[in-house]
Scaffold this motif. Structure first.
Motif, PDB file in Angstrom:
ATOM      1  N   LYS A  53       0.964  -1.267  -0.171  1.00 39.17           N
ATOM      2  CA  LYS A  53       0.019  -0.121   0.081  1.00 39.17           C
ATOM      3  C   LYS A  53       0.927   1.164  -0.064  1.00 39.17           C
ATOM      4  CE  LYS A  53      -3.839  -2.215   0.498  1.00 39.17           C
ATOM      5  NZ  LYS A  53      -4.885  -2.410  -0.742  1.00 39.17           N
ATOM      6  N   LYS A  54       0.037   2.308  -0.109  1.00 41.99           N
ATOM      7  CA  LYS A  54       0.991   3.635   0.082  1.00 41.99           C
ATOM      8  C   LYS A  54       1.811   3.826   1.417  1.00 41.99           C
ATOM      9  CE  LYS A  54      -0.010   8.561  -0.446  1.00 41.99           C
ATOM     10  NZ  LYS A  54      -1.269   9.595  -0.665  1.00 41.99           N
ATOM     11  N   ALA A  55       2.885   4.228   1.314  1.00 44.30           N
ATOM     12  CA  ALA A  55       3.820   4.573   2.279  1.00 44.30           C
ATOM     13  C   ALA A  55       4.075   3.232   3.079  1.00 44.30           C
ATOM     14  CB  ALA A  55       3.207   5.524   3.357  1.00 44.30           C
ATOM     15  N   SER A  56       4.163   2.272   2.147  1.00 42.83           N
ATOM     16  CA  SER A  56       4.640   0.798   2.862  1.00 42.83           C
ATOM     17  C   SER A  56       5.846   0.319   2.159  1.00 42.83           C
ATOM     18  CB  SER A  56       3.401   0.079   2.838  1.00 42.83           C
ATOM     19  OG  SER A  56       2.568   0.344   3.404  1.00 42.83           O
ATOM     20  N   PHE A  57       6.552  -0.672   2.562  1.00 42.63           N
ATOM     21  CA  PHE A  57       7.470  -1.501   1.952  1.00 42.63           C
ATOM     22  C   PHE A  57       7.636  -2.905   2.945  1.00 42.63           C
ATOM     23  CE2 PHE A  57      10.385   0.421   5.268  1.00 42.63           C
ATOM     24  CZ  PHE A  57      10.824  -0.606   5.713  1.00 42.63           C
ATOM     25  N   ILE A  58       8.173  -3.909   1.744  1.00 42.61           N
ATOM     26  CA  ILE A  58       8.290  -5.222   2.223  1.00 42.61           C
ATOM     27  C   ILE A  58       9.635  -5.827   2.105  1.00 42.61           C
ATOM     28  CG2 ILE A  58       6.909  -6.512   0.428  1.00 42.61           C
ATOM     29  CD1 ILE A  58       5.684  -8.371   2.756  1.00 42.61           C
ATOM     30  N   LYS A  59      10.270  -6.279   2.927  1.00 44.19           N
ATOM     31  CA  LYS A  59      11.642  -6.846   2.149  1.00 44.19           C
ATOM     32  C   LYS A  59      11.333  -8.591   2.669  1.00 44.19           C
ATOM     33  CE  LYS A  59      16.403  -6.771   3.157  1.00 44.19           C
ATOM     34  NZ  LYS A  59      17.699  -6.158   3.733  1.00 44.19           N
ATOM     35  N   LEU A  60      11.823  -9.188   1.634  1.00 43.04           N
ATOM     36  CA  LEU A  60      11.812 -10.799   1.285  1.00 43.04           C
ATOM     37  C   LEU A  60      13.098 -11.333   1.369  1.00 43.04           C
ATOM     38  CD1 LEU A  60       9.064 -11.016  -1.441  1.00 43.04           C
ATOM     39  CD2 LEU A  60       8.609 -11.057   1.029  1.00 43.04           C
ATOM     40  N   GLU A  61      13.291 -12.274   2.031  1.00 45.83           N
ATOM     41  CA  GLU A  61      14.651 -13.325   1.759  1.00 45.83           C
ATOM     42  C   GLU A  61      14.041 -14.437   1.034  1.00 45.83           C
ATOM     43  OE1 GLU A  61      18.536 -14.779   3.768  1.00 45.83           O
ATOM     44  OE2 GLU A  61      16.750 -14.716   5.030  1.00 45.83           O
ATOM     45  N   ILE A  62      14.629 -14.873   0.039  1.00 49.43           N
ATOM     46  CA  ILE A  62      14.457 -16.276  -0.673  1.00 49.43           C
ATOM     47  C   ILE A  62      15.768 -17.002  -0.618  1.00 49.43           C
ATOM     48  CG2 ILE A  62      13.716 -17.377  -2.824  1.00 49.43           C
ATOM     49  CD1 ILE A  62      12.040 -14.721  -3.562  1.00 49.43           C
ATOM     50  N   LYS A  63      15.790 -17.571   0.484  1.00 55.56           N
ATOM     51  CA  LYS A  63      17.264 -18.320   0.662  1.00 55.56           C
ATOM     52  C   LYS A  63      17.645 -19.358  -0.483  1.00 55.56           C
ATOM     53  CE  LYS A  63      17.911 -18.229   5.715  1.00 55.56           C
ATOM     54  NZ  LYS A  63      18.020 -19.098   6.733  1.00 55.56           N
ATOM     55  N   GLU A  64      16.551 -20.003  -0.798  1.00 55.70           N
ATOM     56  CA  GLU A  64      16.945 -21.148  -2.077  1.00 55.70           C
ATOM     57  C   GLU A  64      17.463 -20.520  -3.123  1.00 55.70           C
ATOM     58  OE1 GLU A  64      13.523 -22.658   0.465  1.00 55.70           O
ATOM     59  OE2 GLU A  64      14.128 -20.664  -0.127  1.00 55.70           O
ATOM     60  N   TRP A  65      17.541 -19.251  -3.399  1.00 54.55           N
ATOM     61  CA  TRP A  65      17.864 -18.754  -4.657  1.00 54.55           C
ATOM     62  C   TRP A  65      18.655 -17.554  -4.403  1.00 54.55           C
ATOM     63  CZ3 TRP A  65      12.030 -18.350  -6.917  1.00 54.55           C
ATOM     64  CH2 TRP A  65      11.766 -19.672  -7.504  1.00 54.55           C
ATOM     65  N   GLY A  66      18.911 -17.080  -2.956  1.00 54.57           N
ATOM     66  CA  GLY A  66      20.077 -16.293  -2.597  1.00 54.57           C
ATOM     67  C   GLY A  66      19.920 -14.947  -2.925  1.00 54.57           C
ATOM     68  N   ASN A  67      18.279 -14.433  -2.737  1.00 57.40           N
ATOM     69  CA  ASN A  67      18.114 -13.196  -3.213  1.00 57.40           C
ATOM     70  C   ASN A  67      17.338 -12.479  -1.803  1.00 57.40           C
ATOM     71  OD1 ASN A  67      18.670 -13.618  -5.862  1.00 57.40           O
ATOM     72  ND2 ASN A  67      16.419 -14.358  -5.982  1.00 57.40           N
ATOM     73  N   HIS A  68      17.532 -11.112  -1.654  1.00 57.10           N
ATOM     74  CA  HIS A  68      16.813 -10.205  -0.984  1.00 57.10           C
ATOM     75  C   HIS A  68      16.061  -9.352  -1.720  1.00 57.10           C
ATOM     76  CE1 HIS A  68      19.683 -10.564   2.894  1.00 57.10           C
ATOM     77  NE2 HIS A  68      18.352 -11.467   2.690  1.00 57.10           N
ATOM     78  N   ILE A  69      14.871  -9.054  -1.660  1.00 56.73           N
ATOM     79  CA  ILE A  69      13.819  -8.260  -2.546  1.00 56.73           C
ATOM     80  C   ILE A  69      13.383  -7.479  -1.589  1.00 56.73           C
ATOM     81  CG2 ILE A  69      12.149  -7.910  -4.153  1.00 56.73           C
ATOM     82  CD1 ILE A  69      12.827 -10.776  -5.280  1.00 56.73           C
ATOM     83  N   VAL A  70      13.255  -5.871  -1.828  1.00 52.48           N
ATOM     84  CA  VAL A  70      12.453  -4.916  -1.312  1.00 52.48           C
ATOM     85  C   VAL A  70      11.615  -4.407  -2.347  1.00 52.48           C
ATOM     86  CG1 VAL A  70      12.621  -3.019   0.023  1.00 52.48           C
ATOM     87  CG2 VAL A  70      14.517  -4.748   0.343  1.00 52.48           C
ATOM     88  N   LEU A  71      10.204  -4.492  -2.066  1.00 56.16           N
ATOM     89  CA  LEU A  71       9.150  -3.837  -2.844  1.00 56.16           C
ATOM     90  C   LEU A  71       8.603  -2.579  -2.134  1.00 56.16           C
ATOM     91  CD1 LEU A  71       7.668  -4.723  -5.402  1.00 56.16           C
ATOM     92  CD2 LEU A  71       5.706  -5.670  -4.165  1.00 56.16           C
TER      93      LEU A  71
END
Length: 196
Positions: A53-71
């Motif tokens: 939503k507006k003024a929000s963010f989320i950070k994910l860790e996908i260990k199996e693929w070695g990624n951090h993604i911040v949306l």
């Protein structure tokens, strides 16, 4: 018969456990996955739509693929956390994201898609912005290299290096624009986005 049932159960359990998952390691504001409101520590599985939503963010860790993604705020991403064979594991449909990879250099770090482009991740840190209203995809690479490819023209692809910007669609045209090397103050400005 019991041994066959047990073997089948064990095989199916192992297959399910082997599938990649995304763990929420940071969350501010409100985010959902397939319409379900998320909280810190939740685990995402299977196919779905991740929204903030507006003024929000989320950070994910996908260990199996070695990624951090911040949306980032008011953003949307399709996830396919099913198997390594799936081509479109990540597809950002609107908004901004920051990708960081911690895999060793020789390993495949994955591909992220937008409607206009595929981004072959050879680098470990970059910022991506997708504007569906104008049909644009922009990228700024902070570390490593990214292969930026036009989905409507397989011959139109450019390698974007550290501290460079690339754009496609809308104001940037139907072909990948000239790649720009950005001055340090502009890079520092972009690095502040989603550096979480």
């Amino acid at each position: 018969m019991k041994s066959i049932v047990f073997s089948l159960f064990f095989f199916l359990s192992f297959s399910i456990l082997a599938l990649p998952t995304a763990k929420i390691i940071k969350l501010k504001g409100s985010a959902s996955y397939n319409g379900k409101v998320l909280k810190l520590g939740d685990t995402l599985q299977g196919k779905g739509v991740l929204e903030t939503k507006k003024a929000s963010f989320i950070k994910l860790e996908i260990k199996e693929w070695g990624n951090h993604i911040v949306l980032g705020p008011s953003s949307e991403m399709n996830l396919a956390l099913t198997s390594k064979e799936v081509q479109k594991k990540y597809e950002i449909t609107k908004g901004i994201c920051r990708w960081k990879s911690y895999l060793r250099k020789k390993q495949n770090k994955g591909v992220i898609f937008s409607k206009q482009a595929s981004i072959g991740v050879r680098g470990t840190d970059y910022f991506l912005k997708v504007n569906p209203l104008l049909g644009e995809t922009e990228i700024v690479v902070f570390e490593g290299q990214v292969l930026f490819s036009n989905l409507s023209d397989q011959k139109d692809a450019k390698l974007i290096n550290e501290n460079q910007w690339g754009g496609l669609g809308g104001r940037f045209g139907g072909k990948i624009s000239n790649i720009l090397t950005l001055p340090s103050n502009v890079i520092d400005h972009f690095k502040r986005y989603l550096n979480i």
